[in-house]
Design a protein around this motif. Structure first.
Motif, PDB file in Angstrom:
ATOM      1  N   VAL A   1       0.859  -1.186   0.000  1.00 16.97           N
ATOM      2  CA  VAL A   1       0.000   0.000   0.000  1.00 16.97           C
ATOM      3  C   VAL A   1       0.890   1.228   0.000  1.00 16.97           C
ATOM      4  CG1 VAL A   1      -1.811   1.282   1.196  1.00 16.97           C
ATOM      5  CG2 VAL A   1      -1.811  -1.218   1.249  1.00 16.97           C
ATOM      6  N   ARG A   2       0.651   2.111  -0.916  1.00 25.80           N
ATOM      7  CA  ARG A   2       1.425   3.351  -1.011  1.00 25.80           C
ATOM      8  C   ARG A   2       0.459   4.522  -1.164  1.00 25.80           C
ATOM      9  NH1 ARG A   2       4.839   1.373   1.110  1.00 25.80           N
ATOM     10  NH2 ARG A   2       6.933   0.818   0.457  1.00 25.80           N
ATOM     11  N   ARG A   3       0.884   5.653  -0.605  1.00 33.40           N
ATOM     12  CA  ARG A   3       0.133   6.892  -0.815  1.00 33.40           C
ATOM     13  C   ARG A   3       0.563   7.497  -2.142  1.00 33.40           C
ATOM     14  NH1 ARG A   3      -2.505   8.292   3.729  1.00 33.40           N
ATOM     15  NH2 ARG A   3      -1.684   7.518   5.698  1.00 33.40           N
ATOM     16  N   ARG A   4      -0.346   8.263  -2.722  1.00 38.58           N
ATOM     17  CA  ARG A   4      -0.014   8.949  -3.984  1.00 38.58           C
ATOM     18  C   ARG A   4       1.272   9.760  -3.815  1.00 38.58           C
ATOM     19  NH1 ARG A   4      -5.285  12.213  -5.241  1.00 38.58           N
ATOM     20  NH2 ARG A   4      -5.465  11.977  -3.002  1.00 38.58           N
ATOM     21  N   GLY A   5       2.155   9.641  -4.786  1.00 39.32           N
ATOM     22  CA  GLY A   5       3.414  10.379  -4.755  1.00 39.32           C
ATOM     23  C   GLY A   5       4.579   9.606  -4.175  1.00 39.32           C
ATOM     24  N   GLN A   6       4.309   8.491  -3.488  1.00 38.12           N
ATOM     25  CA  GLN A   6       5.398   7.685  -2.938  1.00 38.12           C
ATOM     26  C   GLN A   6       5.982   6.769  -4.005  1.00 38.12           C
ATOM     27  OE1 GLN A   6       3.446   5.796   0.512  1.00 38.12           O
ATOM     28  NE2 GLN A   6       4.657   7.152   1.833  1.00 38.12           N
ATOM     29  N   GLU A   7       7.034   6.076  -3.628  1.00 35.12           N
ATOM     30  CA  GLU A   7       7.668   5.118  -4.539  1.00 35.12           C
ATOM     31  C   GLU A   7       7.261   3.697  -4.146  1.00 35.12           C
ATOM     32  OE1 GLU A   7      11.980   5.440  -5.767  1.00 35.12           O
ATOM     33  OE2 GLU A   7      12.102   3.570  -4.617  1.00 35.12           O
ATOM     34  N   ALA A   8       7.105   2.858  -5.156  1.00 34.46           N
ATOM     35  CA  ALA A   8       6.832   1.437  -4.914  1.00 34.46           C
ATOM     36  C   ALA A   8       7.974   0.621  -5.502  1.00 34.46           C
ATOM     37  CB  ALA A   8       5.511   1.036  -5.557  1.00 34.46           C
ATOM     38  N   ARG A   9       8.458  -0.347  -4.727  1.00 38.80           N
ATOM     39  CA  ARG A   9       9.502  -1.261  -5.206  1.00 38.80           C
ATOM     40  C   ARG A   9       8.989  -2.681  -5.080  1.00 38.80           C
ATOM     41  NH1 ARG A   9      15.527  -0.042  -5.028  1.00 38.80           N
ATOM     42  NH2 ARG A   9      15.574   2.204  -5.328  1.00 38.80           N
ATOM     43  N   LEU A  10       8.964  -3.377  -6.214  1.00 39.60           N
ATOM     44  CA  LEU A  10       8.469  -4.740  -6.250  1.00 39.60           C
ATOM     45  C   LEU A  10       9.643  -5.642  -6.608  1.00 39.60           C
ATOM     46  CD1 LEU A  10       6.071  -2.711  -6.945  1.00 39.60           C
ATOM     47  CD2 LEU A  10       5.013  -4.645  -8.097  1.00 39.60           C
ATOM     48  N   ARG A  11       9.759  -6.757  -5.871  1.00 39.43           N
ATOM     49  CA  ARG A  11      10.910  -7.634  -6.058  1.00 39.43           C
ATOM     50  C   ARG A  11      10.488  -8.987  -6.620  1.00 39.43           C
ATOM     51  NH1 ARG A  11      11.296  -4.754  -1.739  1.00 39.43           N
ATOM     52  NH2 ARG A  11      13.159  -3.522  -1.284  1.00 39.43           N
ATOM     53  N   CYS A  12      11.374  -9.543  -7.411  1.00 43.40           N
ATOM     54  CA  CYS A  12      11.115 -10.846  -8.019  1.00 43.40           C
ATOM     55  C   CYS A  12      12.402 -11.657  -8.045  1.00 43.40           C
ATOM     56  CB  CYS A  12      10.592 -10.667  -9.438  1.00 43.40           C
ATOM     57  SG  CYS A  12      10.509 -12.204 -10.392  1.00 43.40           S
ATOM     58  N   SER A  13      12.377 -12.805  -7.388  1.00 43.10           N
ATOM     59  CA  SER A  13      13.508 -13.735  -7.454  1.00 43.10           C
ATOM     60  C   SER A  13      13.120 -14.880  -8.370  1.00 43.10           C
ATOM     61  CB  SER A  13      13.848 -14.271  -6.062  1.00 43.10           C
ATOM     62  OG  SER A  13      14.290 -13.225  -5.229  1.00 43.10           O
TER      63      SER A  13
ATOM     64  N   ALA B   1      12.922  -0.809 -14.459  1.00 41.69           N
ATOM     65  CA  ALA B   1      13.145  -2.186 -14.033  1.00 41.69           C
ATOM     66  C   ALA B   1      14.615  -2.505 -14.172  1.00 41.69           C
ATOM     67  CB  ALA B   1      12.315  -3.157 -14.871  1.00 41.69           C
ATOM     68  N   GLU B   2      15.077  -3.404 -13.297  1.00 39.00           N
ATOM     69  CA  GLU B   2      16.446  -3.849 -13.374  1.00 39.00           C
ATOM     70  C   GLU B   2      16.520  -5.310 -12.950  1.00 39.00           C
ATOM     71  OE1 GLU B   2      18.809  -1.485 -10.726  1.00 39.00           O
ATOM     72  OE2 GLU B   2      17.964  -2.414  -8.946  1.00 39.00           O
ATOM     73  N   PHE B   3      17.562  -5.971 -13.402  1.00 36.10           N
ATOM     74  CA  PHE B   3      17.840  -7.353 -13.022  1.00 36.10           C
ATOM     75  C   PHE B   3      19.350  -7.440 -12.867  1.00 36.10           C
ATOM     76  CE2 PHE B   3      17.567 -11.535 -12.073  1.00 36.10           C
ATOM     77  CZ  PHE B   3      17.470 -12.481 -13.075  1.00 36.10           C
ATOM     78  N   PRO B   4      19.841  -7.101 -11.671  1.00 34.08           N
ATOM     79  CA  PRO B   4      21.291  -7.027 -11.479  1.00 34.08           C
ATOM     80  C   PRO B   4      21.949  -8.401 -11.497  1.00 34.08           C
ATOM     81  CG  PRO B   4      20.137  -6.678  -9.398  1.00 34.08           C
ATOM     82  CD  PRO B   4      19.080  -6.761 -10.460  1.00 34.08           C
TER      83      PRO B   4
ATOM     84  N   PRO C   1      17.582  -9.961  -6.686  1.00 38.90           N
ATOM     85  CA  PRO C   1      16.336 -10.103  -7.429  1.00 38.90           C
ATOM     86  C   PRO C   1      16.168  -9.037  -8.502  1.00 38.90           C
ATOM     87  CG  PRO C   1      15.904  -9.004  -5.349  1.00 38.90           C
ATOM     88  CD  PRO C   1      17.373  -9.381  -5.342  1.00 38.90           C
ATOM     89  N   SER C   2      15.197  -9.251  -9.363  1.00 42.61           N
ATOM     90  CA  SER C   2      14.778  -8.204 -10.284  1.00 42.61           C
ATOM     91  C   SER C   2      13.885  -7.232  -9.511  1.00 42.61           C
ATOM     92  CB  SER C   2      14.011  -8.812 -11.452  1.00 42.61           C
ATOM     93  OG  SER C   2      13.502  -7.792 -12.297  1.00 42.61           O
ATOM     94  N   ILE C   3      14.004  -5.951  -9.832  1.00 45.78           N
ATOM     95  CA  ILE C   3      13.226  -4.915  -9.159  1.00 45.78           C
ATOM     96  C   ILE C   3      12.419  -4.148 -10.198  1.00 45.78           C
ATOM     97  CG2 ILE C   3      13.292  -2.843  -7.712  1.00 45.78           C
ATOM     98  CD1 ILE C   3      14.540  -5.066  -6.196  1.00 45.78           C
ATOM     99  N   LEU C   4      11.125  -4.006  -9.921  1.00 47.76           N
ATOM    100  CA  LEU C   4      10.289  -3.089 -10.701  1.00 47.76           C
ATOM    101  C   LEU C   4      10.021  -1.898  -9.806  1.00 47.76           C
ATOM    102  CD1 LEU C   4       8.568  -2.563 -13.296  1.00 47.76           C
ATOM    103  CD2 LEU C   4       6.651  -3.578 -12.063  1.00 47.76           C
ATOM    104  N   ARG C   5      10.371  -0.734 -10.280  1.00 47.93           N
ATOM    105  CA  ARG C   5      10.280   0.472  -9.457  1.00 47.93           C
ATOM    106  C   ARG C   5       9.284   1.433 -10.084  1.00 47.93           C
ATOM    107  NH1 ARG C   5      15.117   4.783  -9.178  1.00 47.93           N
ATOM    108  NH2 ARG C   5      14.421   6.066  -7.454  1.00 47.93           N
ATOM    109  N   ILE C   6       8.363   1.922  -9.276  1.00 48.40           N
ATOM    110  CA  ILE C   6       7.386   2.897  -9.752  1.00 48.40           C
ATOM    111  C   ILE C   6       7.528   4.143  -8.880  1.00 48.40           C
ATOM    112  CG2 ILE C   6       4.981   3.326 -10.368  1.00 48.40           C
ATOM    113  CD1 ILE C   6       4.479   0.289  -9.990  1.00 48.40           C
ATOM    114  N   GLN C   7       7.919   5.219  -9.508  1.00 49.20           N
ATOM    115  CA  GLN C   7       8.091   6.468  -8.755  1.00 49.20           C
ATOM    116  C   GLN C   7       6.800   7.283  -8.796  1.00 49.20           C
ATOM    117  OE1 GLN C   7      11.744   7.525 -11.132  1.00 49.20           O
ATOM    118  NE2 GLN C   7      12.535   8.047  -9.116  1.00 49.20           N
ATOM    119  N   GLN C   8       6.588   8.070  -7.739  1.00 46.02           N
ATOM    120  CA  GLN C   8       5.440   8.997  -7.680  1.00 46.02           C
ATOM    121  C   GLN C   8       4.152   8.303  -8.089  1.00 46.02           C
ATOM    122  OE1 GLN C   8       6.966  12.037 -10.275  1.00 46.02           O
ATOM    123  NE2 GLN C   8       8.046  13.082  -8.615  1.00 46.02           N
ATOM    124  N   VAL C   9       3.803   7.260  -7.370  1.00 47.58           N
ATOM    125  CA  VAL C   9       2.656   6.438  -7.755  1.00 47.58           C
ATOM    126  C   VAL C   9       1.368   7.266  -7.792  1.00 47.58           C
ATOM    127  CG1 VAL C   9       3.652   4.263  -6.948  1.00 47.58           C
ATOM    128  CG2 VAL C   9       2.263   5.649  -5.376  1.00 47.58           C
TER     129      VAL C   9
END
Lengths: 112, 112
Positions: free
Chosen positions: A12-24, A67-70, A74-82
């Motif tokens: 859960v994020r408030r509008r304007g925050q960042e969300a980071r989703l991880r995937c292994s 998105a990145e996969f270092p 894990p792979s990260i999907l990043r959403i800024q300013q949701v």
């Protein structure tokens, strides 16, 4: 052999925050895909990555999403300013080089 | 522009009868087709697939038929069981590691 692991399951994020989703990905899988499912819709492709490389990002919105996969981790999907419209289920899938997807259980993002 | 279409949002079938789920596609470059089953709060699970060089593939109670000239495929489940109740997604790909293109899904309810 653990399946595709996504965390968190719920975010859960408030509008304007960042969300980071991880995937292994599954062990031995070097390809990762991110999909988004809006309510009452099918899954829509966002981005396809291999280790340290973005192969296809044609489904990713041009702004705020990355998105990145270092090499390690894990792979990260990043959403800024949701925004509220980002509320959806985000699924990650992985595959070995020869193909054959396995999906994770998803992260349900709610923007309030 | 939807390249994979599932025109029936829902289907209700009696236990023991046949369930037929339909899918149409528009892109003639697709050469591999898949069906996924999805329960609430879980990721899609692979069910059965078919290559464009075949017109039928069978796995237990599940059979997929492909009509390339009509750009149509269908999934038959017989006999249907209550545990088959889920959302079924049709997906298509151009092969290899190319991203999947999903339909919007059909919600199957099998009534005891």
């Amino acid at each position: 052999n653990a399946g595709v692991m996504q965390n968190p399951r719920h975010l859960v994020r408030r509008r304007g925050q960042e969300a980071r989703l991880r995937c292994s990905p599954m062990k031995g899988h070097s390809h990762v895909y991110w999909y988004r499912q809006l309510p009452e819709e099918g899954l829509k492709f966002m981005v396809y990555l291999q280790k340290e490389n973005i192969i296809d990002e044609s489904g990713m919105p041009k702004e705020r999403f990355s998105a990145e996969f270092p090499k390690e981790g894990p792979s990260i999907l990043r959403i800024q300013q949701v925004v509220r419209g980002d509320s959806a289920a985000y699924f990650c899938a992985s595959s070995p080089p020869r193909g054959g997807y396995t999906f994770g259980s998803g992260t349900r993002l709610t923007v309030v | 522009d939807q390249q994979v279409k599932q025109n029936s949002p829902s289907l209700s079938v009696q236990e023991g009868r046949i369930s037929i789920l339909n899918c149409d596609y528009t892109n003639s470059m697709f050469d591999y087709f898949l069906w996924y089953k999805k329960y609430p709060a879980e990721g899609p699970t692979f069910l059965i697939s078919i290559s464009s060089i075949k017109d039928k593939n069978e796995d237990g109670r599940f059979t997929v038929f492909l009509n390339k000239s009509a750009k149509h495929l269908s999934l038959h489940i017989v006999p249907s069981q209550p545990g088959d109740s889920a959302v079924y997604f049709c997906a298509a790909t151009k092969g290899g590691n190319t991203p999947l293109v999903f339909g919007k899904g059909t919600r199957l309810s099998v009534i005891a």
